[in-house]
Design a protein around this motif. Structure first.
Motif, PDB file in Angstrom:
ATOM      1  N   TYR A  15      17.582  15.720   0.537  1.00  0.00           N
ATOM      2  CA  TYR A  15      17.335  14.336   0.172  1.00  0.00           C
ATOM      3  C   TYR A  15      15.955  13.899   0.630  1.00  0.00           C
ATOM      4  O   TYR A  15      15.566  14.126   1.768  1.00  0.00           O
ATOM      5  N   THR A  16      15.216  13.290  -0.287  1.00  0.00           N
ATOM      6  CA  THR A  16      13.926  12.698   0.031  1.00  0.00           C
ATOM      7  C   THR A  16      14.084  11.201  -0.133  1.00  0.00           C
ATOM      8  O   THR A  16      14.486  10.741  -1.201  1.00  0.00           O
ATOM      9  N   SER A  17      13.805  10.463   0.916  1.00  0.00           N
ATOM     10  CA  SER A  17      14.137   9.038   0.882  1.00  0.00           C
ATOM     11  C   SER A  17      13.122   8.230   0.079  1.00  0.00           C
ATOM     12  O   SER A  17      12.039   8.707  -0.257  1.00  0.00           O
ATOM     13  N   THR A  18      13.482   6.997  -0.177  1.00  0.00           N
ATOM     14  CA  THR A  18      12.583   6.114  -0.934  1.00  0.00           C
ATOM     15  C   THR A  18      11.334   5.776  -0.127  1.00  0.00           C
ATOM     16  O   THR A  18      10.353   5.324  -0.690  1.00  0.00           O
ATOM     17  N   LYS A  19      11.380   6.012   1.172  1.00  0.00           N
ATOM     18  CA  LYS A  19      10.226   5.685   2.008  1.00  0.00           C
ATOM     19  C   LYS A  19       9.196   6.791   2.066  1.00  0.00           C
ATOM     20  O   LYS A  19       8.117   6.631   2.614  1.00  0.00           O
ATOM     21  N   MET A  20       9.517   7.934   1.511  1.00  0.00           N
ATOM     22  CA  MET A  20       8.566   9.043   1.527  1.00  0.00           C
ATOM     23  C   MET A  20       7.386   8.696   0.644  1.00  0.00           C
ATOM     24  O   MET A  20       7.554   8.378  -0.533  1.00  0.00           O
ATOM     25  N   PRO A  21       6.182   8.721   1.191  1.00  0.00           N
ATOM     26  CA  PRO A  21       5.026   8.353   0.370  1.00  0.00           C
ATOM     27  C   PRO A  21       4.828   9.331  -0.792  1.00  0.00           C
ATOM     28  O   PRO A  21       5.178  10.510  -0.690  1.00  0.00           O
ATOM     29  N   GLN A  22       4.259   8.822  -1.859  1.00  0.00           N
ATOM     30  CA  GLN A  22       3.914   9.610  -3.040  1.00  0.00           C
ATOM     31  C   GLN A  22       5.109  10.332  -3.631  1.00  0.00           C
ATOM     32  O   GLN A  22       5.003  11.440  -4.130  1.00  0.00           O
TER      33      GLN A  22
END
Lengths: 1094, 472
Positions: free
Chosen positions: A565-572
């Motif tokens: 999972y890559t969160s919505t806060k991960m930039p770009q």
């Protein structure tokens, strides 16, 4: 095989001949208190029938030995074996028979296990006159358990006794200058001067060199002295207590011929094992792991679950595994219960690990200075002002940000015991390891149970099961370590507003693909777990004497799931979730018949036949999506994604059907022969090539048993072995010979449409890849086996090598597979075990060294097989190449000829065409070690233990891809080693190590990046103390041992990067050996632990 | 003994289990395929598979970096020095070679296997074969322009491992043959948007004829497409209207003759590399930019600021290379998450009009009114005028002769197809590449860059491949 041992008059002569068995001696009878000592259960459950009249006693003893497992020990001079006896007993206990045999004589008997000791009564009457009484207890040095039946002898006399069921003894001596000798089968003897002691407590250590040690071989067991093949054994006591998440790690350096390389330091990451070199290009080179008789996954077990590990190396040993044995076989036996009181063992440890070495990278000030040099060169103006530089100071140390002191806990409990009919062993363990890089960890729970039960004289049943749960959290180690090392020290991970800093936009020269490792740790998670079950049930039938039939079935089931999972806060990045689950079920069905018969007391024959069936089915399914409204759902509501990925699923299976036969023959345990054949039918091969036949034969000669050798006093044991055999490899995946269509999606009319087309591998008719191996070995026991040496020489040739053959790309197929090619491995292995001191101060040392030379003999059309292409911007090429005549995976590259007057590297133009082309790449290194070695030392004195373990590799090269990428692309804004700033080319420093700092692409893959990967490492060092126990106060506690140990504390190497134990691109069939490309570094650690037994 | 017999009874059944060794994969075997229309369609679809892979879309990166109107970044910056290709460039060219030959293999499989199908009609068979031949021709058209003489893999030679390079002219003859078959067997309307119709085949044929300087052929085929009435230019009034031609959510338009299609799903995205992180034109994904230009670049400088296309194509974005740096926004996906679904225009109606104008000018050795009108239709739209009504920006026939009109059309095509991977092919076709590079950058381009190197994946394993292109 002759089982009974008349005790000769010549005492020394006898000892030399049959060694430790003799030492049990007849002397115990002298010990008055123990005259009726007979705890043995075999004697209590074995019933014999005998009906003879006027037979010599010796004949009757022979008969009893033939019909039972009993054997007799006596002094020929003191026992009248010619006496004629008549006796009739029906289904009686041995005691009853013996009472009748010796009624009216002065002979008394004692039964210990299967040994029956016969001696005249008067010997025991003598001791009434003794004066000094010494008593004490004998315990196992490792477990602290009492040892019953230990032989205690006053040295130089015939005075002795045995320990009782609690390990206690009491002996009466004539004078205090006596030396007491303690001996027990399977343990190293100890000799203690009495002096003025009255209580002498002894801890005996198990000895590896025991002669009648039983070795587990494929589909059976054999006495070590009857072995004809090359088998290395590792006992549980050899495996250091330091935490390991992988049994492979535990084997490193312990056994000769076994090369263990970790691909990465990440907890739970892959470990590559090569037994006697690399055989295969297409197929796996990993050995076959057999756990309790069936193929299994070694990572399911904790090292405390292990009873012993046998490593089958030569073809005479592995041929019984046929098509699965080409890479060697590692047989793991888990702990099993023994008859006797219930034993509870706890072992626990706590470790702290940290990175073994930090790299000396530039600080912020140095970084700014370097890039000022660069921007001055490129744009004519410095980028950083002096004012800015002054304010930078040291800046951010990114290595400190990602590395941590990582705790590791390991706890295990093992409980075992049993009665005459039923034995059990159960265990539980927990390993909880945090990685030295944040966001990576590993947790494993194991539950294990073994039950053995005798249903009747004919039937017995055994059941084993292992339940395992493994949880891992992983990071993309290449990205994380690369970003960490490249990140500019002038900035931190966060912006002033608390948001993550985009490291690829910090400076005009910042690299496009530089991510923020802290954002990655916090916003990306990769988790996976697997639930593993391995269960087997075996029914053993002994319908008649000497014949045993074992029917067993095994199921191994692996259910695993990964969640990323890559969160919505991960930039770009938009948020992204993916899930994959898989199920692998392996079923085995083995039927083994063994016939074991001794003829005329001298010919022993073991015939083994087996039919086995193996079936493996794998299924998986996965889903993904990107764009989530909230992070709350993580991967648990993939349907709510804005864009839903196409789900996938797949299926594969294979079957292996085998017929197995083996004959072991020995004549007087002097001349030994083994022949095996296995026929394997595999579903994976083409219709007419499904069956492969794998024969082997070996002979051995125990020359120390020859009359002429018995006068050589130094050599106590000697055996010469010669063997040849063939094994195969199921190198190809299922369906490789079939022309299957693969499906995928194409986009047309704003929708996805399915297509079917062949893959890029052209299918071809294929047959078995076969490895033949010739082995010569020598086993020597020196000085009454205090020093034992095993040396082996082997030549292994793999033919019909399954090769990936490259096709012209215009064909649309990139590759095909052909049965063409040969690889050869040959080498020498030496293993030495020595008991340097065996008294109060004990020092055991064992060392091994292995040399292997690998050569590619033939490839398809002489065509090179190139490794993968690695691009580090300046160069973009493969490093490893397989070529005829060269070792596996040798490096190619340019030859660096120095720095020219413009400050750039120059390279040798080998074909003198004025250009640097592929033709100018030549041989620059070899990733294969010349030799590998290990040295294990264990010392003990009183209650103190000190041991250390050194292990190393010599002569292997490492190609430093990381080193190039990090230090030679400075125009990309990477941080680099400090050296770059202080030792780069300038007109004032023409002989610099690094070229001019400018924008040029002149650096190439060359010999200057090939480093000597040799190392010598203090892998483990341990101080331990056996806490003396006051049995009155805590009689429930039988042993307590505490220790402190260190792992990887010292490494001697010239390798300039993190760690020489690196093989970033390794794998079961990876050509790309010896590369270091941003791998998770190896940890060092300290451990404190305790072992308790109850 | 009884027990042993009992055991034998258990064991012996296993011995007769040879059937256990038969493989029964849960997938489709090629021997039983290509029978029904659905099966053949699935096989035809496979020809489009390489279109979606980055190895093929990377063609835009390479040929646009070679073109005179912008700069490449990263490994592409090496190309702008025009002193040869870097090893990274060469590797990427090799991937493109593989992608086109995979298209060709999948087309050959359809051409070879479809005639034996049992469940398809003759006309269905011809239609699928025509589609395969069209795509095979398109792939060879790209290969022959970039690499020159290439191995000609047909349904007959597809299994020969070693194969010689076929001369350029023969390759073109083969392409034309395939296209003539396609033209007469493809349907009037495409099977699906994104697949060819007979008009698509005529358009490609026009471009091929133009390339081989068969101007009559080019003009006639373009004329057939124009007079079919199937297509018209999308009218543009402001820069916002360009999404009707290039937008991420566009399915098709009246101007679309043949586009490579992309999707946000399944990794089938287009152009992940045109925009800067957080510039708003493609907010997510590993989007870093491969190309840029500067305010002082002659092509940019000479482009009329009132041209809506110029206004639509560029945006000022300081990527720390100075505040006169422009990135490109013809293809934007402001709502996108990972893969951009914008389509890659292979042939738009505007290009057909320009092909007609150029070919007709060559045939007549002078611009004709119709040629000028077609050019003006494209030009008017660029300024927001109705394409069918004469406008203040119209070019006048009397201002041009054959050569200057040719230059004018070429220039207009450069503006019109900016970032669509057309310019470099036009410069190659018209043999103007070195001249234009010299004018623009004042660099003498090395001639080896005119033909790409045959990749190692071919030269290493094809024994008949012969010498590589000059300079490699």
């Amino acid at each position: 095989m002759k089982k009974h041992y008349p005790l000769g008059v010549n005492f020394t002569y006898s000892l030399k001949k049959i060694s430790k068995i003799m030492r049990i001696g007849i002397f115990l009878l002298i010990c008055g208190a123990l005259q009726t000592y007979a705890i043995d259960s075999y004697a209590q459950r074995t019933r014999l029938s005998i009906d003879v009249s006027n037979q010599k006693l010796i004949t009757i003893l022979d008969q009893i030995e033939n019909e039972s497992e009993f054997y007799f020990l006596y002094n020929e001079k003191l026992l009248d074996t010619e006496r004629e006896v008549s006796i009739t007993e029906e289904n009686q206990l041995i005691g009853v028979i013996l009472n009748e045999l010796f009624s009216g004589t002065d002979v008394i008997y004692t039964i210990i296990d299967r040994k029956i000791i016969l001696a005249p009564k008067y010997l025991s009457e003598k001791e009434e006159q003794q004066q000094i009484t010494i008593s004490g207890a004998v315990t196992d040095a490792l477990t602290g358990e009492p040892l019953p039946g230990v032989n205690v002898i006053a040295k130089g006399t015939s005075n002795g006794c045995l320990t009782d069921i609690n390990g206690k003894y009491s002996i009466v001596l004539q004078d205090r200058n006596t030396i007491l000798s303690f001996s027990f089968i399977g343990y190293s003897s100890q000799e203690i001067p009495v002096t003025d002691q009255t209580v002498i407590n002894i801890k005996l250590a198990q000895s590896v060199s025991a002669l009648d040690e039983v070795v587990v071989i494929g589909y059976g067991t054999i006495r070590r002295e009857d072995l004809t093949g090359s088998i290395a054994s590792v006992k549980s006591s050899d495996i250091s207590a330091s935490p390991k998440n992988n049994l492979s790690q535990a084997l490193q350096g312990l056994a000769s011929g076994v090369l263990v390389q970790q691909n990465s330091g990440q907890p739970g990451a892959g470990i590559q094992i090569r037994i006697r070199g690399t055989n295969s290009i297409q197929g796996s080179n990993e050995p076959l792991w057999i756990i309790d008789g069936f193929p299994g996954d070694q990572s399911m077990l904790n090292s405390t679950d292990i009873e012993s590990i046998e490593i089958l190396k030569d073809a005479s040993a592995t041929a019984i595994y046929g098509s699965r044995g080409a890479n060697g076989v590692i047989i793991v036996t888990t702990k099993r219960g023994k008859e006797g009181s219930t034993k509870v063992e706890y072992s626990g440890s706590y470790s702290v690990q940290s990175v073994s070495k930090k790299l000396d990278l530039m600080d912020a000030t140095e970084y700014a200075k370097l890039y000022n040099i660069y921007t001055k060169e490129k744009q004519g103006a410095e980028y950083f002002t002096q004012d800015q530089i002054n304010k930078f100071g040291k800046g951010t140390d990114w290595q400190d940000i990602i590395f941590r002191n990582a705790p590791v806990q390991n706890h295990s409990v093992n409980i075992s015991g049993g009665t005459t009919k039923t034995k059990f062993s159960v265990g539980a363990s927990l390993l909880d390891q945090a990685g030295i890089i944040q966001s990576s960890d590993y947790r494993r729970l194991v539950l294990r149970a073994n039950i053995d039960h005798d249903i009747s004289k004919v039937f017995s049943v055994s059941f084993s099961t292992i339940l395992n749960r493994t949880d891992r959290k992983t990071i993309n180690e290449t990205n994380v370590t690369r970003w960490t090392l490249e990140a500019p020290p002038t900035v931190g991970p966060y912006l002033e507003d608390g948001n993550y800093r985009l490291l690829n936009t910090v400076y005009p020269f910042s690299p496009d693909d530089l991510g923020n490792p802290v954002a990655y740790f916090n916003e990306v998670s990769n988790k996976n777990f697997s639930n593993n079950v391995m269960s087997n049930l075996a029914l053993t039938i002994k319908p008649i004497k000497d014949l045993s039939i074992k029917i067993s079935g095994n199921a191994s089931n692996i259910d695993s799931r990964s969640d990323s999972y890559t969160s919505t806060k991960m930039p770009q990045s938009s948020s992204a979730a993916s899930i994959g689950t898989s199920n692998a079920l392996q079923l085995n069905f083995d039927n083994v018949i063994t016939y074991n018969k001794t003829f005329n007391s001298v010919h022993n024959l073991i015939v083994t036949g087996a039919i086995t069936y193996e079936n493996y089915v794998y299924k998986n399914v996965g889903a993904s999506g990107t764009g989530f409204l909230s992070d709350v759902t993580e991967t648990y509501n993939v349907g709510s994604a804005t864009t839903i990925g196409v789900p996938y699923s797949s299926y594969s299976d294979w079957t292996l059907l085998s017929y197995i036969g083996r004959v072991n023959y020995s004549f007087k345990s002097k001349y030994l022969a083994t022949a095996t054949i296995r026929a394997d039918g595999s579903s994976r091969y083409s219709k007419n090539n499904k069956w492969g036949y794998f024969p082997s034969a070996a002979i051995a000669w125990k020359f120390s048993e020859e009359e002429f050798f018995k006068n050589v006093p130094i050599i106590s044991d000697g055996k010469l072995r010669v063997g040849y055999g063939e094994t195969g490899s199921t190198s190809i995946s299922p369906y490789y010979t079939l022309d299957m269509l693969v499906s995928g999606k194409v986009c047309l009319a704003d929708k996805l449409y399915t297509f079917f087309a062949p893959g890029t591998r052209l299918p071809a008719d294929l047959k078995w890849e076969t490895t033949s191996q010739f082995n010569v070995g020598l086993d020597l026991g020196i000085l009454n086996n205090r020093i034992r040496l095993t040396a082996d020489y082997y030549i292994k040739n793999t033919r019909d090598l399954l090769n990936t053959v490259q096709l012209p790309r215009s064909l649309g197929y990139a590759t095909t597979i052909q049965n063409i090619g040969k690889i050869q491995n040959k080498g020498v292995e030496i293993q030495v075990d020595a008991a340097l001191f065996e008294k109060a101060f004990r020092w055991d040392i064992s060392g091994n060294i292995s040399f292997n030379k690998n050569k590619i003999v033939a490839l398809y059309g002489g065509q090179d097989i190139k490794g993968s292409i690695y691009s580090v911007t300046v160069d973009n090429s493969y490093v490893n190449v397989l070529r005829e005549g060269k070792p596996f995976g040798a490096f190619v590259g340019f030859i660096n000829t120095g720095i020219d007057e413009t400050g750039h590297f120059t390279y040798k133009d080998i074909d003198s065409d004025g250009k640097l082309t592929d033709a100018d790449r030549t041989w620059i290194g070899d990733p294969n070690p010349d030799f590998i070695y290990g040295l294990n030392s264990r010392m003990s004195w009183k209650n103190f233990n000190f041991s250390f373990f050194v292990q190393g590799s010599q002569g292997n090269d490492i190609f430093g891809l990381t080193y190039i990428h990090e230090n030679f692309l400075y125009y990309q804004g990477f941080n680099t080693l400090k050296e770059v700033l202080y030792d780069h080319w300038s007109p004032d420093n023409p002989n610099a190590k690094f070229p001019k700092i400018d924008y040029s692409m002149t650096t190439k893959y060359s010999d200057q990046f090939v480093f000597d990967g040799s190392y010598l490492r203090l892998k483990d060092i341990e101080f331990g103390y056996n806490i003396p126990l006051n049995n009155q106060r805590a009689s429930w506690l039988k042993g307590a041992y505490v220790y402190a140990s260190g792992q990887n504390l010292i490494t001697i190497t010239s390798y300039p990067w993190w760690d020489p134990e690196v093989n970033s691109m390794g794998g079961s069939n990876s050509v790309n050996q010896g590369l270091d490309y941003y791998s998770y570094p190896t940890a060092k650690g300290f451990t404190f632990g305790i072992k308790l037994s109850f | 003994m009884k027990k042993i017999l009992l055991l034998a009874a258990i064991i012996i059944p296993l011995i007769s289990c040879e059937k256990l060794l038969e493989e029964n994969p849960k997938s489709i075997a090629s021997e039983t395929f290509y029978n029904t229309a659905a099966e053949v369609e699935a096989a035809v679809n496979a020809i489009y598979y390489p279109v979606g892979v980055s190895q093929l879309t990377n063609e835009i990166n390479l040929v646009e970096a070679l073109a005179d109107y912008e700069y490449g970044k990263g490994s592409l910056s090496y190309i702008n020095d025009y002193i040869g290709f870097s090893s990274a460039n060469i590797t990427n060219m090799g991937y493109l070679w593989e992608a086109y030959y995979l298209m060709i293999r999948n087309a050959n499989l359809v051409i070879l296997n479809t005639p034996n199908g049992t469940g398809t009609t003759e006309s269905q068979k011809n239609q699928y074969i025509a589609e395969a031949k069209f795509l095979r021709a398109l792939a060879y058209f790209h290969l022959v322009r970039l690499w020159g003489a290439v191995p000609l893999r047909t349904e007959e030679t597809m299994k020969d491992i070693d194969l010689v390079r076929t001369p350029v002219n023969t390759v073109y003859d083969f392409i034309i043959n395939d296209l003539l078959f396609a033209e007469s067997n493809l349907p009037d309307n495409p099977r699906l948007v994104g697949t060819p119709s007979k008009w698509t085949a005529k358009t490609l044929l026009a471009d091929v004829y133009l390339t081989v300087e068969n101007y009559n052929g080019a003009r006639d085929k373009a004329a057939e497409v124009i007079s079919s009435g199937k297509y018209s230019l999308v009218e543009i009034r402001s820069t916002e209207d360009f999404v009707k031609i290039y937008g991420p959510d566009l399915v098709t338009s009246t101007e679309e003759i043949f586009y490579f299609k992309y999707s946000r799903e399944y990794g089938l995205g287009f152009l992940n590399f045109l925009h800067y992180p957080s510039d708003g034109y493609k907010p997510y994904g590993a989007n870093y930019f491969a190309h840029y230009t500067k305010a002082g670049h002659p092509f940019y400088l000479n482009w009329d600021n009132n041209d809506l296309r110029k206004q639509n194509n560029f945006y000022l974005w300081d990527i720390a290379l100075g505040n006169d740096t422009y990135l490109f926004k013809k293809f934007i996906d402001p709502q996108g998450f990972t893969n951009a679904p914008n389509d890659w225009p292979m042939y738009r109606y505007a290009e057909v009009l320009l092909i007609y104008a150029e070919a007709d000018n060559r045939v007549n050795k002078n611009p004709t009114p119709l040629a000028v009108e077609y050019l003006n239709m494209v030009h008017r739209r660029a300024y927001g005028y109705d394409t069918k009504v004469s406008s203040p920006v119209d070019f006048k026939i009397e201002d041009y002769d054959e050569d200057s009109f040719f230059e004018l059309v070429l220039q207009e095509k450069g503006y019109e197809t900016f970032d669509e991977a057309k310019r470099w092919f036009d410069l190659l076709r018209t043999r103007k590449a070195q001249e234009v590079i010299k004018e623009t950058f004042n660099i003498d381009m090395v001639t080896s860059m005119l033909l790409w190197p045959i990749p190692v994946g071919e030269t290493g394993y094809n024994k008949l491949i012969g010498p590589n292109n000059p300079g490699y």
